[in-house]
Write a protein that holds these residues in place. Structure first.
Motif, PDB file in Angstrom:
ATOM      1  N   ASN A 166       0.835  -1.209   0.000  1.00  0.00           N
ATOM      2  CA  ASN A 166       0.000   0.000   0.000  1.00  0.00           C
ATOM      3  C   ASN A 166       0.864   1.252   0.000  1.00  0.00           C
ATOM      4  O   ASN A 166       1.961   1.267   0.546  1.00  0.00           O
ATOM      5  CB  ASN A 166      -0.908  -0.041   1.253  1.00  0.00           C
ATOM      6  CG  ASN A 166      -1.282   1.345   1.751  1.00  0.00           C
ATOM      7  OD1 ASN A 166      -0.716   1.837   2.724  1.00  0.00           O
ATOM      8  ND2 ASN A 166      -2.199   1.973   1.081  1.00  0.00           N
ATOM      9  N   ALA A 167       0.365   2.281  -0.655  1.00  0.00           N
ATOM     10  CA  ALA A 167       0.901   3.650  -0.569  1.00  0.00           C
ATOM     11  C   ALA A 167      -0.153   4.539  -1.205  1.00  0.00           C
ATOM     12  O   ALA A 167      -1.098   4.028  -1.821  1.00  0.00           O
ATOM     13  CB  ALA A 167       2.231   3.775  -1.308  1.00  0.00           C
ATOM     14  N   ARG A 168       0.009   5.859  -1.061  1.00  0.00           N
ATOM     15  CA  ARG A 168      -0.989   6.747  -1.683  1.00  0.00           C
ATOM     16  C   ARG A 168      -0.746   6.860  -3.185  1.00  0.00           C
ATOM     17  O   ARG A 168      -1.669   6.787  -3.986  1.00  0.00           O
ATOM     18  CB  ARG A 168      -0.936   8.128  -1.026  1.00  0.00           C
ATOM     19  CG  ARG A 168      -1.405   8.118   0.425  1.00  0.00           C
ATOM     20  CD  ARG A 168      -0.992   9.366   1.145  1.00  0.00           C
ATOM     21  NE  ARG A 168       0.463   9.530   1.107  1.00  0.00           N
ATOM     22  CZ  ARG A 168       1.131  10.516   1.669  1.00  0.00           C
ATOM     23  NH1 ARG A 168       0.473  11.459   2.318  1.00  0.00           N
ATOM     24  NH2 ARG A 168       2.437  10.573   1.588  1.00  0.00           N
ATOM     25  N   GLY A 169       0.508   7.046  -3.571  1.00  0.00           N
ATOM     26  CA  GLY A 169       0.838   7.267  -4.988  1.00  0.00           C
ATOM     27  C   GLY A 169       0.838   5.950  -5.760  1.00  0.00           C
ATOM     28  O   GLY A 169       1.616   5.034  -5.454  1.00  0.00           O
ATOM     29  N   ILE A 189      18.366   6.978  11.872  1.00  0.00           N
ATOM     30  CA  ILE A 189      18.435   7.517  10.507  1.00  0.00           C
ATOM     31  C   ILE A 189      18.753   6.419   9.498  1.00  0.00           C
ATOM     32  O   ILE A 189      19.693   5.651   9.663  1.00  0.00           O
ATOM     33  CB  ILE A 189      19.442   8.682  10.421  1.00  0.00           C
ATOM     34  CG1 ILE A 189      19.305   9.429   9.099  1.00  0.00           C
ATOM     35  CG2 ILE A 189      20.859   8.215  10.651  1.00  0.00           C
ATOM     36  CD1 ILE A 189      18.176  10.405   9.084  1.00  0.00           C
ATOM     37  N   HIS A 190      17.925   6.325   8.457  1.00  0.00           N
ATOM     38  CA  HIS A 190      18.109   5.360   7.366  1.00  0.00           C
ATOM     39  C   HIS A 190      18.112   6.115   6.041  1.00  0.00           C
ATOM     40  O   HIS A 190      17.487   7.173   5.922  1.00  0.00           O
ATOM     41  CB  HIS A 190      16.989   4.311   7.365  1.00  0.00           C
ATOM     42  CG  HIS A 190      17.211   3.201   8.336  1.00  0.00           C
ATOM     43  ND1 HIS A 190      17.150   3.394   9.707  1.00  0.00           N
ATOM     44  CD2 HIS A 190      17.521   1.891   8.149  1.00  0.00           C
ATOM     45  CE1 HIS A 190      17.407   2.238  10.311  1.00  0.00           C
ATOM     46  NE2 HIS A 190      17.639   1.318   9.393  1.00  0.00           N
ATOM     47  N   ALA A 191      18.790   5.551   5.068  1.00  0.00           N
ATOM     48  CA  ALA A 191      18.924   6.202   3.755  1.00  0.00           C
ATOM     49  C   ALA A 191      17.640   6.027   2.945  1.00  0.00           C
ATOM     50  O   ALA A 191      17.511   5.099   2.149  1.00  0.00           O
ATOM     51  CB  ALA A 191      20.113   5.608   3.018  1.00  0.00           C
TER      52      ALA A 191
HETATM   53  P1  NAP Z   1       9.784   7.386   3.008  1.00  0.00           P
HETATM   54  O1  NAP Z   1      11.050   6.907   2.387  1.00  0.00           O
HETATM   55  O2  NAP Z   1       9.380   8.804   2.834  1.00  0.00           O
HETATM   56  O3  NAP Z   1       8.621   6.395   2.500  1.00  0.00           O
HETATM   57  C1  NAP Z   1       7.363   6.554   2.979  1.00  0.00           C
HETATM   58  C2  NAP Z   1       6.463   5.497   2.315  1.00  0.00           C
HETATM   59  O4  NAP Z   1       5.209   5.542   2.951  1.00  0.00           O
HETATM   60  C3  NAP Z   1       6.201   5.763   0.844  1.00  0.00           C
HETATM   61  O5  NAP Z   1       5.990   4.534   0.178  1.00  0.00           O
HETATM   62  C4  NAP Z   1       4.916   6.577   0.900  1.00  0.00           C
HETATM   63  O6  NAP Z   1       4.246   6.542  -0.348  1.00  0.00           O
HETATM   64  C5  NAP Z   1       4.188   5.846   2.012  1.00  0.00           C
HETATM   65  N1  NAP Z   1       3.207   6.646   2.738  1.00  0.00           N
HETATM   66  C6  NAP Z   1       3.431   7.804   3.407  1.00  0.00           C
HETATM   67  N2  NAP Z   1       2.283   8.235   3.978  1.00  0.00           N
HETATM   68  C7  NAP Z   1       1.326   7.312   3.657  1.00  0.00           C
HETATM   69  C8  NAP Z   1      -0.061   7.200   3.940  1.00  0.00           C
HETATM   70  N3  NAP Z   1      -0.699   8.140   4.664  1.00  0.00           N
HETATM   71  N4  NAP Z   1      -0.746   6.130   3.477  1.00  0.00           N
HETATM   72  C9  NAP Z   1      -0.115   5.182   2.743  1.00  0.00           C
HETATM   73  N5  NAP Z   1       1.202   5.246   2.434  1.00  0.00           N
HETATM   74  C10 NAP Z   1       1.907   6.293   2.887  1.00  0.00           C
HETATM   75  O7  NAP Z   1       9.786   7.178   4.598  1.00  0.00           O
HETATM   76  P2  NAP Z   1      10.671   6.154   5.480  1.00  0.00           P
HETATM   77  O8  NAP Z   1      12.000   6.773   5.707  1.00  0.00           O
HETATM   78  O9  NAP Z   1      10.556   4.816   4.900  1.00  0.00           O
HETATM   79  O10 NAP Z   1       9.912   6.243   6.878  1.00  0.00           O
HETATM   80  C11 NAP Z   1       8.881   5.359   7.262  1.00  0.00           C
HETATM   81  C12 NAP Z   1       8.455   5.712   8.687  1.00  0.00           C
HETATM   82  O11 NAP Z   1       9.576   5.576   9.562  1.00  0.00           O
HETATM   83  C13 NAP Z   1       7.951   7.155   8.849  1.00  0.00           C
HETATM   84  O12 NAP Z   1       6.892   7.189   9.780  1.00  0.00           O
HETATM   85  C14 NAP Z   1       9.163   7.877   9.401  1.00  0.00           C
HETATM   86  O13 NAP Z   1       8.798   9.022  10.164  1.00  0.00           O
HETATM   87  C15 NAP Z   1       9.760   6.796  10.278  1.00  0.00           C
HETATM   88  N6  NAP Z   1      11.198   7.012  10.509  1.00  0.00           N
HETATM   89  C16 NAP Z   1      12.079   7.047   9.482  1.00  0.00           C
HETATM   90  C17 NAP Z   1      13.428   7.269   9.750  1.00  0.00           C
HETATM   91  C18 NAP Z   1      14.451   7.344   8.629  1.00  0.00           C
HETATM   92  O14 NAP Z   1      15.591   7.722   8.884  1.00  0.00           O
HETATM   93  N7  NAP Z   1      14.123   7.016   7.405  1.00  0.00           N
HETATM   94  C19 NAP Z   1      13.865   7.435  11.067  1.00  0.00           C
HETATM   95  C20 NAP Z   1      12.933   7.369  12.093  1.00  0.00           C
HETATM   96  C21 NAP Z   1      11.585   7.161  11.810  1.00  0.00           C
HETATM   97  P3  NAP Z   1       3.195   7.725  -0.757  1.00  0.00           P
HETATM   98  O15 NAP Z   1       3.866   9.025  -0.446  1.00  0.00           O
HETATM   99  O16 NAP Z   1       2.970   7.506  -2.226  1.00  0.00           O
HETATM  100  O17 NAP Z   1       1.987   7.479   0.056  1.00  0.00           O
END
Ligand code: NAP
Length: 259
Positions: A37-40, A185-187
């Protein structure tokens, strides 16, 4: 290692990119059929197609906002009963304590606390009935070591952590195992947007911003969504049945460093 979950079905929310995609990929490698699932729709279709081709598992893709009741209903109805649930959604924006209104808090709580709770409530009755299930909630290192600018995230995710602490112990007797996975933090795109803000604030290049941040992490690098996904798949495996209600930190040692 055989994770022992080949042929099971997982719902992996917010999984077209980043950490959710890392989890979907690792579960598919273990032979798990997926609902992604995702929005886009565009990125989701591409991600689902790639996984289908690489791992020959069944993948259903549902473009919807998982944080809305209608979005959840669409995803849950397309998924049907699942054996494994991975909850995830975008994180709330940064700010300062005095910026945030009641509506800002309600949005964050809806997305990062009440949405995973609603998904667990919808999927766990089937898991309990069959005597086996796995839930992994993607939360944040901020749950262990709060990040000042992420007050909305700290607040909502702490609420989810509290819910899981009790619930995981109530469902474990039925073979349903819930744990939280806490990324540092993840890439991913999220890191790119954080680092872009640093380049603007400090007038430095992206490479410099990444090097500065990596230097604050004992592992001296960012996490890789693939290693995050591998841990998620392990927590969903048959080997994880004695790991109950834990908050597992993957942050390269960044939290609780002594100077
Ligand atoms: P990301 O790379 O921006 O990916 C986010 C994914 O979630 C995308 O596939 C996006 O697709 C989808 N998404 C976002 N909002 C959505 C919604 N309302 N409904 C359905 N799909 C949704 O983010 P990430 O780094 O993987 O982070 C995932 C989670 O971990 C987040 O909550 C983030 O705050 C948390 N986190 C990340 C890090 C890090 O360093 N990366 C660290 C701490 C916490 P669409 O935009 O198309 O919906």
């Amino acid at each position: 290692m055989d994770l022992g979950i080949r042929g099971k079905k997982a719902l992996v929310c917010a999984s077209s990119k980043g950490l959710g995609l890392g989890c979907a990929e690792a579960l598919a490698e273990a032979g798990v059929d997926l609902v992604m699932n995702a929005r886009g729709a565009e990125a989701l279709t591409a991600a689902a197609g790639g996984i289908r081709a690489r791992w020959q598992v069944a993948v259903t893709a549902v473009a919807a906002d998982i944080t809305t009741p209608d979005g959840r209903a669409a995803v849950l109805s397309a998924a049907g009963p699942v054996d494994i649930l991975v909850t995830n959604a975008g994180g709330p924006p940064p700010g300062t304590w005095s910026d945030w209104s009641r509506d800002d808090f309600l949005r964050a709580i809806d997305a990062n606390m009440l949405t995973p709770i609603a998904l667990m409530q919808a999927t766990m009755p089937h898991m309990i009935a069959q005597g086996w299930g796995r839930v992994v909630n993607i939360t944040s290192a901020a749950v262990r070591s709060p990040i000042a600018a992420l007050g909305l995230s700290n607040t909502a995710r702490s609420g989810l952590t509290g819910f899981v602490a009790g619930t995981s112990r109530q469902v474990a007797p039925h073979g349903v195992i819930i744990n939280n996975l806490l990324p540092g933090i993840h890439a991913t795109d999220r890191a790119v947007s954080l680092d872009t803000a640093v380049t603007r604030a400090k007038g430095i290049t992206m490479a410099q911003a990444i090097a500065e941040r990596a230097a604050t992490i004992p592992a001296r690098r960012y996490g890789d969504p693939a290693e995050f996904g591998a841990m998620c798949a392990f927590l969903c495996s048959r080997h994880a049945g004695f790991i109950v209600g834990q908050n597992i930190l993957m942050d390269g040692g960044a939290s609780n460093q002594n100077p």
